[in-house]
Design a protein around this motif. Structure first.
Motif, short mmCIF file in Angstrom:
data_model
loop_
_atom_site.label_atom_id
_atom_site.label_comp_id
_atom_site.label_asym_id
_atom_site.label_seq_id
_atom_site.Cartn_x
_atom_site.Cartn_y
_atom_site.Cartn_z
N ARG A 115 0.53 -1.29 -0.47
CA ARG A 115 -0.01 -0.08 -0.03
C ARG A 115 0.75 1.41 0.05
NH1 ARG A 115 -5.21 -0.93 0.81
NH2 ARG A 115 -5.83 -2.97 1.89
N LEU A 116 2.24 1.33 0.61
CA LEU A 116 2.97 2.23 0.71
C LEU A 116 3.66 3.35 -0.71
CD1 LEU A 116 4.46 4.86 2.61
CD2 LEU A 116 6.03 3.02 3.08
N THR A 117 2.37 4.38 -1.04
CA THR A 117 3.63 5.18 -2.41
C THR A 117 3.67 6.81 -1.19
OG1 THR A 117 0.86 5.73 -3.13
CG2 THR A 117 1.90 3.43 -3.74
N THR A 118 4.18 8.14 -2.11
CA THR A 118 4.28 8.49 -1.91
C THR A 118 2.76 9.44 -1.73
OG1 THR A 118 5.77 9.29 -3.22
CG2 THR A 118 4.29 11.17 -2.01
N GLN A 119 1.39 8.99 -2.52
CA GLN A 119 -0.06 9.29 -3.04
C GLN A 119 -0.45 8.83 -1.33
OE1 GLN A 119 1.21 8.03 -5.01
NE2 GLN A 119 0.37 8.57 -6.52
N THR A 120 -0.08 7.72 -0.35
CA THR A 120 -0.62 6.85 0.04
C THR A 120 -0.28 7.22 1.30
OG1 THR A 120 0.48 5.18 0.30
CG2 THR A 120 -1.43 4.38 -0.80
N PHE A 121 0.55 7.84 1.21
CA PHE A 121 1.39 8.86 2.86
C PHE A 121 1.01 9.77 2.84
CE2 PHE A 121 5.44 10.83 4.20
CZ PHE A 121 4.92 10.68 5.64
N VAL A 122 0.78 10.64 2.21
CA VAL A 122 0.01 12.04 1.84
C VAL A 122 -0.92 11.47 3.20
CG1 VAL A 122 -0.92 13.67 0.87
CG2 VAL A 122 1.50 13.36 0.32
N GLY A 123 -2.29 10.50 2.35
CA GLY A 123 -3.51 10.22 2.01
C GLY A 123 -3.44 9.60 4.26
N ALA A 156 -15.44 6.81 7.95
CA ALA A 156 -16.29 6.00 6.86
C ALA A 156 -15.26 6.92 5.59
CB ALA A 156 -17.77 6.56 6.89
N ALA A 157 -16.23 8.41 6.01
CA ALA A 157 -15.95 9.27 4.21
C ALA A 157 -14.44 9.03 4.00
CB ALA A 157 -15.79 10.63 5.26
N GLY A 158 -12.68 8.89 5.21
CA GLY A 158 -11.74 8.97 4.70
C GLY A 158 -11.87 7.30 4.27
N HIS A 159 -12.42 6.96 3.84
CA HIS A 159 -12.86 5.71 2.91
C HIS A 159 -12.72 5.33 1.63
CE1 HIS A 159 -12.63 2.61 6.61
NE2 HIS A 159 -11.94 1.36 5.89
N LEU A 160 -13.52 6.70 1.42
CA LEU A 160 -13.97 6.96 0.17
C LEU A 160 -12.97 7.97 -0.43
CD1 LEU A 160 -17.71 6.83 0.46
CD2 LEU A 160 -15.82 5.16 -0.13
N THR A 165 -7.06 4.34 2.27
CA THR A 165 -8.38 4.32 2.47
C THR A 165 -8.34 4.50 4.41
OG1 THR A 165 -7.55 1.96 2.53
CG2 THR A 165 -8.81 3.14 1.17
N SER A 166 -7.39 5.59 4.50
CA SER A 166 -8.19 5.83 5.92
C SER A 166 -7.52 4.85 6.62
CB SER A 166 -9.18 7.05 6.18
OG SER A 166 -9.29 6.93 7.51
N PHE A 167 -6.61 4.68 7.11
CA PHE A 167 -6.42 3.24 8.14
C PHE A 167 -6.29 4.34 9.47
CE2 PHE A 167 -3.72 -0.18 6.89
CZ PHE A 167 -4.70 -0.29 5.50
N ALA A 168 -5.38 5.62 9.61
CA ALA A 168 -5.35 6.86 10.12
C ALA A 168 -5.23 5.95 12.22
CB ALA A 168 -6.74 6.80 10.28
N ASN A 169 -4.05 5.38 11.92
CA ASN A 169 -3.98 4.24 13.14
C ASN A 169 -3.22 3.75 13.33
OD1 ASN A 169 -4.86 2.23 15.82
ND2 ASN A 169 -6.88 2.63 16.19
N PRO A 170 -2.47 3.36 13.99
CA PRO A 170 -0.80 2.64 14.45
C PRO A 170 -1.38 1.30 14.80
CG PRO A 170 0.03 4.68 14.37
CD PRO A 170 -2.10 4.49 14.90
N ALA A 171 -2.26 0.79 15.90
CA ALA A 171 -2.71 -0.22 16.30
C ALA A 171 -3.26 -1.16 15.06
CB ALA A 171 -3.67 -0.03 17.63
N VAL A 172 -4.62 -0.16 14.35
CA VAL A 172 -5.26 -0.85 13.10
C VAL A 172 -4.62 -1.18 12.05
CG1 VAL A 172 -7.05 -0.61 11.69
CG2 VAL A 172 -7.16 0.35 13.87
N THR A 173 -3.38 -0.47 11.73
CA THR A 173 -2.35 -0.91 11.02
C THR A 173 -1.46 -2.11 10.98
OG1 THR A 173 -1.96 1.40 10.44
CG2 THR A 173 -0.23 -0.12 9.24
N PHE A 174 -0.70 -1.73 12.28
CA PHE A 174 -0.45 -3.88 13.05
C PHE A 174 -1.14 -4.46 12.70
CE2 PHE A 174 0.25 -6.13 16.43
CZ PHE A 174 1.23 -6.21 16.47
#
Length: 219
Positions: A115-123, A156-160, A165-174
């Motif tokens: 998933r990691l790209t410059t665009q998703t990093f900014v996201g 929910a909106a961040g997914h869109l 797609t709005s992980f926004a959470n290190p624990a959830v990412t893990f």
């Protein structure tokens, strides 16, 4: 112990939902648009429910950046914050395991989606900054009843609207690194996402400093 259990269960429910929804949309053969909308709706609703249930017990952080931000503002002590983060990580891992088991795959499966790209990093910076700023401002304004619907709606909106797609959470990412559902993430992408999330937290804290309606006495 109730507040630590609440943090574990809340984070567990979030990852259970996002991983389980990922497995379900794949099982149903949903196209990408329908699948994304379904996952966004499921995660947003569960966030609303989880925060509503556990807010009065632990504050319903469910997210290390929220706990860190409250620690920086001295609204939570170091020991409690450390245990919160540990419970969040454990809950996220267990959420992925149970979601995998529900859909008949290996209990622990490495995420395969790069998933990691410059665009998703900014996201991730945008998604995390927005989430944390909502929490900080609503707490500052003593509008605690609005946190659950606001965070549910934001994620929910961040997914869109965010590229990540709005992980926004290190624990959830893990946690999502332990499922091969379409909502998983490859381990190689996790550090970059977490760095983006921490930068987003810094942005939110900076904006909050200027937007706060109260004098900053604890910073």
């Amino acid at each position: 112990m109730s507040k630590y259990l609440a943090e574990l269960l809340g984070t567990f429910l979030i990852v259970l939902t996002v991983a389980g929804a990922g497995h379900m949309v794949f099982l149903l053969g949903a196209d990408e648009t329908v699948g994304l909308a379904a996952i966004a709706g499921a995660v947003g609703l569960v966030l609303f429910v989880a925060i509503s249930m556990f807010q009065s017990i632990s504050g319903a952080h469910f997210n290390p950046v929220v706990t860190i931000a409250f620690g920086i503002r001295r609204q939570i002590d170091l020991k409690t914050g450390f245990v919160y983060v540990a419970m969040q990580l454990l809950g996220a891992f267990l959420g992925a395991v149970v979601a995998n088991l529900m859909f008949g795959v290996y209990a622990v499966a490495a995420g395969t989606v790069q998933r990691l790209t410059t665009q998703t990093f900014v996201g991730e910076i945008v998604a995390t900054a927005g989430l944390l700023l909502i929490v900080l401002l609503l707490v500052d304004q003593e509008k605690l009843s609005l946190i659950a619907p606001s965070i549910g709606a934001w994620v929910a909106a961040g997914h869109l609207f965010t590229s990540s797609t709005s992980f926004a959470n290190p624990a959830v990412t893990f946690g999502r690194a332990f499922t091969d559902a379409v909502t998983g993430i490859n381990f190689a992408s996790v550090p970059g996402f977490v760095i983006g999330q921490l930068i987003g937290a810094g942005v939110a804290l900076t904006l909050f400093y200027f937007l706060s309606t109260k004098k900053e006495q604890n910073v």
